[in-house]
Scaffold this motif. Structure first.
Motif, PDB file in Angstrom:
ATOM      1  N   LEU A  68      34.557  44.258  39.973  1.00 43.39           N
ATOM      2  CA  LEU A  68      34.859  43.141  39.076  1.00 43.39           C
ATOM      3  C   LEU A  68      35.915  42.231  39.688  1.00 43.39           C
ATOM      4  CD1 LEU A  68      34.881  45.037  35.669  1.00 43.39           C
ATOM      5  CD2 LEU A  68      33.351  43.151  36.277  1.00 43.39           C
TER       6      LEU A  68
ATOM      7  N   ARG B 153      35.681  38.322  38.379  1.00 47.98           N
ATOM      8  CA  ARG B 153      35.234  38.290  36.989  1.00 47.98           C
ATOM      9  C   ARG B 153      36.417  38.579  36.069  1.00 47.98           C
ATOM     10  NH1 ARG B 153      29.512  38.962  36.634  1.00 47.98           N
ATOM     11  NH2 ARG B 153      29.842  38.234  34.522  1.00 47.98           N
TER      12      ARG B 153
ATOM     13  N   PHE C  13      38.141  40.273  33.154  1.00 50.05           N
ATOM     14  CA  PHE C  13      37.824  41.455  32.357  1.00 50.05           C
ATOM     15  C   PHE C  13      39.113  42.084  31.858  1.00 50.05           C
ATOM     16  CE2 PHE C  13      38.740  43.212  36.486  1.00 50.05           C
ATOM     17  CZ  PHE C  13      39.296  44.457  36.233  1.00 50.05           C
ATOM     18  N   SER C  14      38.962  42.982  30.893  1.00 45.59           N
ATOM     19  CA  SER C  14      40.091  43.785  30.441  1.00 45.59           C
ATOM     20  C   SER C  14      39.675  45.246  30.439  1.00 45.59           C
ATOM     21  CB  SER C  14      40.561  43.347  29.051  1.00 45.59           C
ATOM     22  OG  SER C  14      39.527  43.486  28.110  1.00 45.59           O
ATOM     23  N   LYS C  15      40.666  46.091  30.474  1.00 49.17           N
ATOM     24  CA  LYS C  15      40.460  47.543  30.486  1.00 49.17           C
ATOM     25  C   LYS C  15      41.272  48.106  29.336  1.00 49.17           C
ATOM     26  CE  LYS C  15      39.548  51.585  32.561  1.00 49.17           C
ATOM     27  NZ  LYS C  15      39.233  52.451  31.472  1.00 49.17           N
TER      28      LYS C  15
ATOM     29  N   PHE D  92      35.389  48.895  29.877  1.00 45.52           N
ATOM     30  CA  PHE D  92      35.765  47.544  30.303  1.00 45.52           C
ATOM     31  C   PHE D  92      35.178  46.539  29.324  1.00 45.52           C
ATOM     32  CE2 PHE D  92      35.454  50.066  34.168  1.00 45.52           C
ATOM     33  CZ  PHE D  92      36.623  49.753  34.838  1.00 45.52           C
TER      34      PHE D  92
ATOM     35  N   LEU E 178      34.014  42.501  29.601  1.00 46.31           N
ATOM     36  CA  LEU E 178      33.803  41.360  30.486  1.00 46.31           C
ATOM     37  C   LEU E 178      33.972  40.092  29.658  1.00 46.31           C
ATOM     38  CD1 LEU E 178      32.982  40.633  33.378  1.00 46.31           C
ATOM     39  CD2 LEU E 178      30.604  40.753  32.652  1.00 46.31           C
ATOM     40  N   HIS E 179      34.844  39.169  30.104  1.00 48.52           N
ATOM     41  CA  HIS E 179      35.236  38.031  29.271  1.00 48.52           C
ATOM     42  C   HIS E 179      34.678  36.673  29.707  1.00 48.52           C
ATOM     43  CE1 HIS E 179      37.963  40.370  26.823  1.00 48.52           C
ATOM     44  NE2 HIS E 179      38.430  40.932  27.925  1.00 48.52           N
TER      45      HIS E 179
ATOM     46  N   PRO F 169      32.633  38.677  24.550  1.00 51.07           N
ATOM     47  CA  PRO F 169      32.961  39.770  25.467  1.00 51.07           C
ATOM     48  C   PRO F 169      31.836  40.810  25.516  1.00 51.07           C
ATOM     49  CG  PRO F 169      34.828  39.276  24.051  1.00 51.07           C
ATOM     50  CD  PRO F 169      33.653  38.489  23.527  1.00 51.07           C
TER      51      PRO F 169
END
Length: 100
Positions: A23, A28, A30-32, A46, A48-49, A54
């Motif tokens: 990622l 890309r 993203f947040s975790k 994860f 994906l934004h 999301p």
């Protein structure tokens, strides 16, 4: 100790490490979400934004653990979570392409 990648993103497995690194390599956003000890609610691996909404990204890694498999089945029951992308290591050892 918490395992992290080179950018200090916490990961729970080598598969999650590969996803986080890919990622980042693809730039890309993203947040975790962090999973805290004793927390019972579901949190995706994860998010994906860079999509309209999301997208949930899930890594199913422990395919030889019955308790983990039961939890996986409960997680993906219809109406609970809609996955847009998921990875299981037994699928040809290939990581699926990320959603566009």
């Amino acid at each position: 100790m918490i395992r992290t990648n080179l950018q200090f993103i916490p990961v729970e497995s080598s598969c999650e490490l590969q996803v986080a690194d890919k990622l980042i390599a693809e730039r890309r956003p993203f947040s975790k979400p962090l999973k805290l000890d004793g927390e019972l609610r579901y949190l995706p691996d994860f998010l994906l934004h860079d999509c309209k909404e999301p997208w949930v990204m899930e890594v199913f890694g422990m395919t030889n653990d019955g308790k983990y498999q039961t939890h996986t089945l409960e997680t993906v029951l219809p109406g609970q979570v809609h996955f847009c992308w998921q990875l299981s290591p037994e699928v040809n050892g290939q990581m699926p392409l990320f959603p566009r």
